[in-house]
Design an enzyme around this catalytic site. Sequence first.
Site, PDB file in Angstrom:
ATOM      1  N   CYS A  77       7.740   4.498 -15.752  1.00  0.00           N
ATOM      2  CA  CYS A  77       6.535   4.945 -15.031  1.00  0.00           C
ATOM      3  C   CYS A  77       6.381   6.463 -15.080  1.00  0.00           C
ATOM      4  O   CYS A  77       7.168   7.201 -14.472  1.00  0.00           O
ATOM      5  CB  CYS A  77       6.621   4.451 -13.585  1.00  0.00           C
ATOM      6  SG  CYS A  77       5.386   5.152 -12.480  1.00  0.00           S
ATOM      7  N   CYS A 124       5.741   8.198 -11.692  1.00  0.00           N
ATOM      8  CA  CYS A 124       6.977   8.223 -10.895  1.00  0.00           C
ATOM      9  C   CYS A 124       7.787   9.473 -11.214  1.00  0.00           C
ATOM     10  O   CYS A 124       8.357  10.108 -10.326  1.00  0.00           O
ATOM     11  CB  CYS A 124       7.822   6.985 -11.181  1.00  0.00           C
ATOM     12  SG  CYS A 124       7.042   5.417 -10.731  1.00  0.00           S
TER      13      CYS A 124
END
Length: 328
Positions: free
Chosen positions: A94, A97
Site C-alpha cells: 500500500c 500506507c
Amino acid sequence: MRHVSQTPGPLGQDPHAQQGADAPQGLDLSAVRGRSHPAAEGAGGAAAGGTGALPPNAVEVPGLVFDVDEAQFESLVQLSSQVPVVIDLWAEWCGPCKQLSPVLERVIESYGGRVVLAKIDVDANPRIQQAFGVQSIPTVVALLAGQPAPLFQGAQPEAQVRQVLDQVVAVAAQQGLDRIAVPAGGTPEEDAGPAHPEALAAIEAGELDRAEELYRAALAEAPADEDAKLGLARVALLKRTAETAPEDALAAAEADPKDVDAALAAADAELARGDAEAAFSRLLGLLPTAAPEERERLRLRLLDLFEIVGVADARVVKARGRLMRALF
C-alpha cells in the site's frame, strides 16, 4: 467517542484491501466493545510484564510504536484501559500506507508516552481487518478503554494527524486514561531541569523578542518540541497582556460584549490571572454569532490558550468539546 474526527473523504476502495469469500471467520471483538477487561496489573497488556521499577503512573509497553498480530490483540485491548492506543491498519503493498506511517510515528512519539501506536498488517492478520470492517487502507482507529473509534482513512498531512490525535489524548484524559507508556526496559525520562533555559532567562529579563526568537529556532529544528510550542504561546500571551492593563481590558469587553478584539484582550487578561474557565467561556460565547473571519480568530486564540493551560487539563478538555460542537 464514535466520531473523534471527520474523515476528509474515504479513499476509493482498493481491491487488495477486501478479503475474499474464503476469509477466516471474523475475530471476536466482544473484548473491544465490552468494558469488563481491566488492564493487567502493573503492566501494559501488550508488554511482556512489568520490571517492578516503574513509578505508579507508568505502564510498560514494547515501544511507543510496535507491531501487533491476532494472538496479541486481546493484550492490546487490555492496554487501552491504561493508555490510549492508536491502531494503524496497513499492508506492505500500500503506497499511501508508506506515506502515512512515518507521519503517524513521528506524531505519536512527540506525545512522550501519552498515547501509543500499534501497527497491524492486514495481509498477515485478515481476521482483525474483517473484525474492524476495513475495506480501504490505511485505516486508523483508536481504542479507548476497549472502545473502538474510527479516526480517518488514507494518507493525511501531519497537521491534520496531530489535530486528530490531540482530540484522542484529550478524550482519553477525560476518561481517566492518564498513564504514561514506557518502552520495555526503560524508565520515564528523568527531570533534567527546565527546557530551553536560555529562552526562560530571556523571559525573566523581559527580553520577550529574544525568547520568541529562541523558541522559534527550537521549533525549526524540532517541529514536535512541545516545550518550545508552550514557551512560544506563553511569550505571545505576555506580549499581548503587556499592551493593556487587565482592568482596562476587562472593562472594554464588558462595555461591548460583541467586540471580538476586546474579548480577545479580556480573555488574555483572565488567563494571565489564572481564570482559564472565564477566558474560554468568553471566547466560546462569541462563536455562534461571529462572522467567519472572526470565528477563525477566536478558534486560533482558543487553541493558543489551550496550549498554555495543557491539553490534558480538565478545563481544556471541556472547552475543546464545546469548541468542536460550535464549529461543526
